[in-house]
Design an enzyme around this catalytic site. Sequence first.
Site, PDB file in Angstrom:
ATOM      1  N   ASP A 218       0.879  -1.170   0.000  1.00 20.90           N
ATOM      2  CA  ASP A 218       0.000   0.000   0.000  1.00 20.90           C
ATOM      3  C   ASP A 218       0.914   1.217   0.000  1.00 20.90           C
ATOM      4  O   ASP A 218       1.607   1.480   0.989  1.00 20.90           O
ATOM      5  CB  ASP A 218      -0.898  -0.014   1.243  1.00 20.90           C
ATOM      6  CG  ASP A 218      -1.848   1.182   1.282  1.00 20.90           C
ATOM      7  OD1 ASP A 218      -1.604   2.168   0.547  1.00 20.90           O
ATOM      8  OD2 ASP A 218      -2.823   1.138   2.055  1.00 20.90           O
TER       9      ASP A 218
ATOM     10  N   SER B  33      -0.787  14.105 -14.513  1.00 19.58           N
ATOM     11  CA  SER B  33      -1.953  14.024 -15.398  1.00 19.58           C
ATOM     12  C   SER B  33      -2.182  15.406 -16.004  1.00 19.58           C
ATOM     13  O   SER B  33      -1.761  16.425 -15.419  1.00 19.58           O
ATOM     14  CB  SER B  33      -3.191  13.603 -14.592  1.00 19.58           C
ATOM     15  OG  SER B  33      -4.388  13.929 -15.273  1.00 19.58           O
TER      16      SER B  33
ATOM     17  N   TYR C 233      -8.939  15.085  -7.468  1.00 21.89           N
ATOM     18  CA  TYR C 233      -7.987  14.403  -8.371  1.00 21.89           C
ATOM     19  C   TYR C 233      -7.087  15.431  -9.057  1.00 21.89           C
ATOM     20  O   TYR C 233      -5.863  15.266  -9.110  1.00 21.89           O
ATOM     21  CB  TYR C 233      -8.767  13.588  -9.404  1.00 21.89           C
ATOM     22  CG  TYR C 233      -7.903  12.787 -10.352  1.00 21.89           C
ATOM     23  CD1 TYR C 233      -7.349  11.568  -9.972  1.00 21.89           C
ATOM     24  CD2 TYR C 233      -7.631  13.249 -11.642  1.00 21.89           C
ATOM     25  CE1 TYR C 233      -6.551  10.828 -10.847  1.00 21.89           C
ATOM     26  CE2 TYR C 233      -6.838  12.526 -12.515  1.00 21.89           C
ATOM     27  CZ  TYR C 233      -6.304  11.310 -12.117  1.00 21.89           C
ATOM     28  OH  TYR C 233      -5.512  10.588 -12.981  1.00 21.89           O
TER      29      TYR C 233
ATOM     30  N   LYS D 272      -2.969  15.894  -8.680  1.00 23.47           N
ATOM     31  CA  LYS D 272      -2.003  15.824  -9.780  1.00 23.47           C
ATOM     32  C   LYS D 272      -1.200  17.121  -9.908  1.00 23.47           C
ATOM     33  O   LYS D 272      -0.039  17.102 -10.323  1.00 23.47           O
ATOM     34  CB  LYS D 272      -2.719  15.471 -11.085  1.00 23.47           C
ATOM     35  CG  LYS D 272      -3.322  14.058 -11.077  1.00 23.47           C
ATOM     36  CD  LYS D 272      -2.263  12.983 -10.838  1.00 23.47           C
ATOM     37  CE  LYS D 272      -2.812  11.576 -10.945  1.00 23.47           C
ATOM     38  NZ  LYS D 272      -1.777  10.546 -10.737  1.00 23.47           N
TER      39      LYS D 272
END
Length: 262
Positions: free
Chosen positions: A64, A144, A157, A161
Site C-alpha cells: 500500500d 496528469s 484528483y 495531480k
Amino acid sequence: MNQQTKGGAIVTGAASGIGRAIAEGLSLDGFSVLIADLDEERGNLAADEIGAVSGAQTVFLSTDVTQRDQVCAAVARCQDQFGNIKVMVNNAGFNKPEPFLNASEEMWHKILDVNALAVLIGTQEAAKAMIADQVRGKIVNVASITGRTGFADHAPYSASKAAVISLTQSGARALAGNGITVNAIAPGVVATPLWEQLDIDLMEMGVSSAPGEAIAALEKEILLGRVAKPRDIVGTALFLSSEGSDYMTGQTLMIDGGMILQ
Ligand SMILES: NC(=O)c1ccc[n+]([C@@H]2O[C@H](COP(=O)([O-])OP(=O)(O)OC[C@H]3O[C@@H](n4cnc5c(N)ncnc54)[C@H](O)[C@@H]3O)[C@@H](O)[C@H]2O)c1
C-alpha cells in the site's frame, strides 16, 4: 529475452494499466522490476507474464503506497534482490469523480493520500536508498493533464495531480546534488481499468448517459484523434529512466495526444 540488468526498478500500481505497461517496458529494457501494488492477484499475474516475455527478474510485492513502512519494505526488497534501486516510478493512483459542489472531505483525503502523499513517500524512500548506495537514480512520477488544468467533476484528483507536478519540482531541487533526477509524465486520457470505472461513475452522476460517451466526448478534443493506450506512455517513461534524460530534472512531460497544450 534480455539477460542484462541495468539495476532495480520499482513501479507502483503496476498490476494494471499504465504502470503495468511501464513495468514491462523497463523489464524489456533490462531492468529487474518490482511491482508494488495492492492487488495481489493481478500483481502476481503481471510479474509472471512480464518475466516470461522479457526473461528479466520481475517480482510482485503487496504494497500500500500510502504506508511508509510498506514502501520501505519494497525498497529494501529491491535492494536485496536486485542489488540496488535505480528507478522509482510513482504511478499508483485512482480517481472518483464528484460534482464540484459536493466534493467531499472523505474523497479528498483518500485521493490525496494515494495520488500525492504516496509520491512524496515513494520519492523520499527511494532517494534515501539511492543516496546510501551512491546510485545516480531516476524518479519518475505519474501526474496528469488534470494537474495543469482543473476539471470540475474531478477537483480532488486535479489537485492531487497538481501536487505531483509540484513534488516533482521540490524533489528535483532537493536531490540534484545527489545526482538523482526527478521528472514526471502527464498522460491525458488513457484506456485503462481506471477509465472503465470512471465511465460508470460519470453515468451514475448523469454526466453521460451511455457507456463510452464520456470518453468519446474527450476524444474529440485530442489533436491526434484518439485516446491513448498504455503503451503510448512507455517510451517517455523509459526516456526519463535512462541516461538520455540525465540533463533534465523537475520537468513534467505531457503525453496527451495534443489535448490541452499546456
Ligand atoms: N487512465 C488515464 O486516463 C490516466 C490519465 C492520466 C493519469 N493517469 C494516472 O496514471 C496512473 C495509473 O493509472 P491507470 O489508468 O493505469 O489506472 P489503473 O486503475 O489501471 O491502475 C492503477 C493501479 O494502482 C493500484 N493502486 C491503487 N491504490 C493503491 C495503493 N494505495 N497502493 C498500491 N497500489 C495502488 C491499483 O491496484 C491499480 O493496479 C495513476 O496515477 C493515474 O492517476 C491515468
